[in-house]
Design a protein around this motif. Structure first.
Motif, short mmCIF file in Angstrom:
data_model
loop_
_atom_site.label_atom_id
_atom_site.label_comp_id
_atom_site.label_asym_id
_atom_site.label_seq_id
_atom_site.Cartn_x
_atom_site.Cartn_y
_atom_site.Cartn_z
N HIS A 1 -1.56 11.37 8.87
CA HIS A 1 -1.36 11.53 7.43
C HIS A 1 -0.32 10.53 6.91
CE1 HIS A 1 -1.52 14.78 4.05
NE2 HIS A 1 -1.83 13.59 3.63
N ALA A 2 0.75 10.33 7.67
CA ALA A 2 1.79 9.38 7.25
C ALA A 2 1.28 7.95 7.28
CB ALA A 2 3.02 9.53 8.16
N LEU A 3 0.52 7.58 8.30
CA LEU A 3 -0.05 6.23 8.36
C LEU A 3 -1.05 6.00 7.24
CD1 LEU A 3 -0.53 5.89 12.22
CD2 LEU A 3 1.07 4.61 10.81
N ALA A 4 -1.83 7.04 6.91
CA ALA A 4 -2.77 6.92 5.79
C ALA A 4 -2.03 6.72 4.48
CB ALA A 4 -3.66 8.15 5.72
N ALA A 5 -0.89 7.39 4.33
CA ALA A 5 -0.11 7.24 3.10
C ALA A 5 0.45 5.83 2.95
CB ALA A 5 1.03 8.26 3.07
N THR A 6 0.67 5.14 4.08
CA THR A 6 1.17 3.76 4.03
C THR A 6 0.03 2.74 4.06
OG1 THR A 6 1.39 3.72 6.44
CG2 THR A 6 3.31 4.41 5.17
N ASP A 7 -1.22 3.21 4.04
CA ASP A 7 -2.41 2.34 4.05
C ASP A 7 -2.48 1.47 5.30
OD1 ASP A 7 -3.43 3.28 1.68
OD2 ASP A 7 -2.33 1.83 0.46
N ASP A 8 -1.89 1.92 6.38
CA ASP A 8 -1.99 1.18 7.64
C ASP A 8 -3.15 1.77 8.44
OD1 ASP A 8 -1.56 -0.51 9.70
OD2 ASP A 8 0.58 -0.08 9.91
N TRP A 9 -4.37 1.48 7.99
CA TRP A 9 -5.56 2.11 8.55
C TRP A 9 -5.86 1.62 9.95
CZ3 TRP A 9 -6.75 6.20 5.92
CH2 TRP A 9 -6.52 6.24 4.54
N THR A 10 -5.59 0.36 10.22
CA THR A 10 -5.86 -0.16 11.56
C THR A 10 -4.99 0.55 12.59
OG1 THR A 10 -6.38 -2.31 10.58
CG2 THR A 10 -5.92 -2.26 12.94
N ALA A 11 -3.70 0.72 12.27
CA ALA A 11 -2.81 1.43 13.19
C ALA A 11 -3.24 2.89 13.34
CB ALA A 11 -1.37 1.36 12.67
N LEU A 12 -3.69 3.50 12.26
CA LEU A 12 -4.13 4.89 12.34
C LEU A 12 -5.30 5.02 13.31
CD1 LEU A 12 -4.57 7.22 9.26
CD2 LEU A 12 -6.05 7.39 11.23
N ALA A 13 -6.26 4.11 13.20
CA ALA A 13 -7.42 4.16 14.10
C ALA A 13 -6.99 3.99 15.55
CB ALA A 13 -8.43 3.09 13.70
N GLU A 14 -6.05 3.08 15.81
CA GLU A 14 -5.59 2.85 17.18
C GLU A 14 -4.87 4.07 17.73
OE1 GLU A 14 -3.46 -0.75 17.75
OE2 GLU A 14 -4.85 -1.94 16.58
N VAL A 15 -4.00 4.67 16.91
CA VAL A 15 -3.26 5.84 17.37
C VAL A 15 -4.21 6.98 17.73
CG1 VAL A 15 -1.68 7.65 16.63
CG2 VAL A 15 -1.13 5.27 16.18
N VAL A 16 -5.20 7.23 16.89
CA VAL A 16 -6.12 8.33 17.15
C VAL A 16 -7.01 8.02 18.36
CG1 VAL A 16 -7.96 9.73 16.17
CG2 VAL A 16 -6.08 9.02 14.74
N GLU A 17 -7.46 6.78 18.46
CA GLU A 17 -8.29 6.42 19.61
C GLU A 17 -7.53 6.61 20.92
OE1 GLU A 17 -9.47 2.47 18.77
OE2 GLU A 17 -10.99 3.04 17.28
N HIS A 18 -6.23 6.27 20.94
CA HIS A 18 -5.43 6.45 22.14
C HIS A 18 -5.15 7.93 22.41
CE1 HIS A 18 -4.65 2.38 23.35
NE2 HIS A 18 -4.29 2.04 22.13
N GLY A 19 -5.08 8.73 21.35
CA GLY A 19 -4.66 10.10 21.51
C GLY A 19 -5.74 11.05 21.94
#
Length: 813
Positions: free
Chosen positions: A204-222
């Protein structure tokens, strides 16, 4: 103008958001046995994450690292070993539950204190721990700033994962997203035995900062499952069991189901959801994963994870709304998805009705299912489009203003490359295969109508903004403009911003011509939210309604820059270009909208309309056929196919398309009933064009009935009177023709066709000794008038030829 197929261009009209800023960032450089940090100036250009996102990704399975509690960014000589973020050292040293406790749970004096012990402690150094925790929790919703203050004091004393999560939530509530990510990084929440709430908050915090690429990487790793079943017996925590494995594949349904079950069995999940049914954390995480894929342009994967999120927990309404608002599934597929979702727990049948009622259907063509439609059928066409007479009738369209699509009225746009199969651009969610649109069966129509009736009469949700918005969009999709406006006005009293039906409200005001209301609405929205794409869309719509298309273009362009994924703005942008005869720019805008809403047929429809307007009839046929199959029989698609066949001079087939359009709209079979029961001026062009098709096939009685209905629907249109007069002229009712021509000229005195045909009708009346018979008998100058038509044996044929030469004047404005 650059093609709409590109992801970005110089004029800022890209349908996708740009990548993250290229400011100097701390990035990761993986080396064996450690990690070295450097600035962007020395790093490769592919690194684009913030320092705190780097901290979240630093402990990925692909990177060995060390960590210092005094400096989490730079490696120091006093580095302490730290377990990988997404991988435990289970393969090297067997762990038990006690020594797996993270190092940040130690107290400042070196004593070892677990989270449970800290949580049960009522006081530390005179600080009331339990009271602070309760106070921070209660203030989280009422006063986030106070909650952040108390939670920070609490975390500084306990250093527990639960209190760190509470502090991160307080920072997020205060829109301090960077601080939230920092706490999640430093507290090692995601390495605990229950990391899912922290992972959802990080998303949710990454989405609020519009860092979508990082969000995808974090979820894929998790999101992982253990590769070796023996690990289940030795691993001390859920996350340790997930660590040594690879991420779960997109289509591994068994793996996702196993992960869902593992989370559901965990004591932390059961304790947090006791007494109340919370949305499953994995469903929330998958929703954010789909959101990240959609923001980066991976629409099939986005829809796949949104579907999976909804199947895991029927309460994840955001996933259902995202699927429909972005038009990533067709109505029949949406109905099938609802049948797979479990609503049996917690008395959620009302939610099932709400989901079903959210499926917005256009009036369907029953004959399309019964007869089928051969999209490869290609009737005779001229081999060279230049051989066409450009002065032929420009058939009027029932789309005088831009028309929105199914869910939130979304203006129609299209993006497709010409391929052998016109529907190959519409991608299904699974495996990126071409969609084979399914016909919306009567059973689906009945279920959707029944669900909406339940919301209205059984569950009594008439005053709910969501249900009112749904009712407005539903009425709009069924071409009931007045009812849609009524619902929108009721919603405006409850929620003036009305984001869920804003575009429906705007489009309805345009279609009904309420310029003053639209002007006030646009001003109110701009004053309330000057950075909103919706507000500037309303401004552009006002200028479009006033036919100031160049001014409207500037405001629609601004809306696309504020929200590059606003399908409605891209379609309106294209319509404003089409109104100015700028076909290339219009098609580029439609393609951009089609990319954003690949399941929406109205974009294909508008592209077909534009190709028909520019006389590219073969291309028009491809897109209109694709739109028809995708929609299941939308009357607008049937109408435009009738226009296309009229342009091809296949008048018999054109009549069939118009008849099917009216039948689908009115649910009537007889053509006489369809004509008599058509009371909406919006469909006057369909009846008008049907009358011309009947005239071309010399069925004058039916043509006369059509034009009489047009006069009743739009008494101010000169074209209806001139067409009616011409039909009477062909039927040798010269007196009636003269009256109609006079009426046409009273509406438009400079109409050249009516002027010419009135002169011919007067001369014909004189020659036939009709209306002016008494005057001619008394006149001494009757011979010149008679000589002018002497020897004429087929006056109807001459008049018909004159009409064919002057058909360019017979159009609806």
């Amino acid at each position: 103008m650059a093609s709409g197929a590109s992801n970005s261009n110089n004029n800022g009209r890209a349908p996708y958001p740009p990548r993250v800023s290229t400011r100097s960032r701390t990035v990761r450089n993986s080396i064996e046995g450690g990690s070295m940090m450097m600035t962007m100036d020395d790093a490769s250009p592919s690194s684009a994450h913030s320092p705190f996102v780097q901290g979240l990704l630093r402990y990925s399975p692909n990177n060995s690292t060390v960590w210092s509690p005094n400096n989490s960014r730079l490696a120091s000589s006093r580095q302490l070993p730290r377990t990988r973020f997404f991988e435990s050292n289970i393969n090297s040293t067997p762990l038990d539950e006690k020594n797996f406790t993270s190092s940040n749970n130690n107290t400042d004096n070196g004593g070892s204190t677990t989270d449970t012990q800290v949580h049960d402690t009522s006081e530390i150094d005179g600080i009331p721990i339990k009271h602070l925790r309760k106070l921070a929790t209660l203030e989280l919703l009422q006063s986030p700033s106070q909650a952040s203050f108390y939670a920070s004091i609490l975390h500084s004393k306990t250093h527990s994962a639960d209190d760190a999560l509470l502090l991160a939530q307080a920072h997020f509530a205060n829109t301090k997203f960077t601080s939230c990510l920092r706490i999640l990084e430093e507290s090692m929440i995601l390495q605990s035995d229950y990391p899912w709430e922290g992972l959802a908050l990080a998303c949710h915090a990454l989405a609020a900062t519009d860092d979508w690429t990082a969000l995808a990487e974090v979820v894929e790793h998790g999101c992982r499952l253990a590769a070796d079943e023996n690990l289940h017996a030795t691993a001390p925590s859920l996350f340790a069991r997930l660590g040594p494995s690879q991420p779960i594949e997109d289509h591994d349904e068994i793996g996702w189901s196993a992960l869902h079950d593992e989370i559901s069995k965990h004591p932390s999940f059961r304790s947090s959801s006791s007494g109340v049914s919370l949305i499953h954390p994995l469903a929330r995480i998958l929703y954010w994963r789909g959101q990240a894929y959609h923001a980066t342009g991976h629409f099939p994967r986005a829809a796949l994870y949104w579907k999976r999120s909804l199947k895991m927990d029927c309460q994840c309404q955001q996933a259902w709304e995202a699927l429909l608002s972005h038009n990533l599934i067709i109505p029949a597929e949406a109905y099938a998805l609802i049948q797979e979702v479990d609503f049996s727990s917690n008395n959620m049948e009302w939610l099932r009705s709400l989901y079903l009622a959210r499926i917005e259907l256009t009036p369907q063509d029953a004959s399309l299912e019964q007869e089928g439609y051969d999209e490869d059928k290609d009737r005779a066409l001229p081999t060279d489009s230049l051989l066409w007479d450009t002065s032929s009738i420009q058939m009027s369209s029932p789309v005088p203003h831009f028309q929105f699509g199914p869910a939130d009225p979304s203006p129609m746009a299209g993006t497709t490359r010409m391929q052998a199969d016109p529907t190959s651009n519409l991608r299904t969610i699974n495996n990126n295969k071409a969609i084979h649109p399914q016909q919306v069966t009567p059973a689906i129509l009945v279920d959707v109508d029944q669900a909406f009736d339940n919301l209205w009469n059984v569950y009594k949700l008439q005053q709910s903004p969501q249900v009112l918005a749904m009712a407005a969009r539903r009425a709009y999709r069924r071409y009931d403009w007045k009812q849609a406006l009524t619902y929108c006005e009721e919603l405006d009293q409850i929620d003036p911003v009305m984001t869920e039906a804003a575009y429906c409200y705007i489009a309805t005001l345009i279609l009904l011509g309420h310029k003053r209301t639209l002007f006030r609405l646009a001003h109110a929205w701009v004053a309330a939210s000057p950075r909103s794409a919706q507000a500037w869309f309303a401004v552009g719509a006002y200028y479009y309604c006033c036919e100031r298309y160049h001014v409207a273009q500037r405001h629609f362009c601004r809306a696309t820059r504020l929200d590059p994924q606003c399908t409605e703005a891209w379609i309106a942008f294209g319509c404003s270009f089409a109104a100015c005869d700028e076909s290339d720019q219009a098609l580029a805008s439609f393609r951009a909208a089609q990319r954003l809403s690949p399941g929406e047929h109205t974009s294909l429809l508008y592209m077909g309309i534009e190709y028909t307007r520019t006389n590219h009839l073969v291309l028009s046929g491809y897109f209109l056929n694709a739109a028809l199959k995708s929609s299941g029989g939308d009357p607008l698609c049937l109408h435009e196919l009738g226009v296309l066949d009229f342009q091809k001079k296949d008048y018999t087939q054109s009549i069939q398309w118009y008849h099917r359009a009216l039948s689908a709209l009115l649910r009537l079979e007889s053509i006489h009933d369809c004509i008599d029961r058509c009371h909406d001026p919006y469909w006057e062009p369909t009846v008008f064009n049907l009358g011309h098709a009947y005239r071309k096939t010399r069925q004058f009685d039916l043509a006369l009935a059509c034009f009489q209905r047009c006069v009743a629907l739009c008494p101010a249109k000169h074209s209806a009177y001139s067409a009616l007069g011409f039909t009477k002229h062909l039927m040798e009712d010269v007196d009636g023709a003269i009256v109609c021509y006079h009426q046409a000229l009273s509406c438009k005195p400079d109409d050249p066709f009516s002027t010419e045909m009135l002169n011919r009708a007067l001369r014909d009346a004189l020659d036939m000794g009709g209306m002016l018979d008494g005057v001619l008998n008394e006149s001494q100058h009757d011979e010149p008038f008679g000589l002018q038509w002497a020897g004429t044996t087929n006056e109807s044929a001459i008049i018909e030829a004159t009409m064919d030469q002057s058909d360019d004047t017979m159009m609806s404005p």
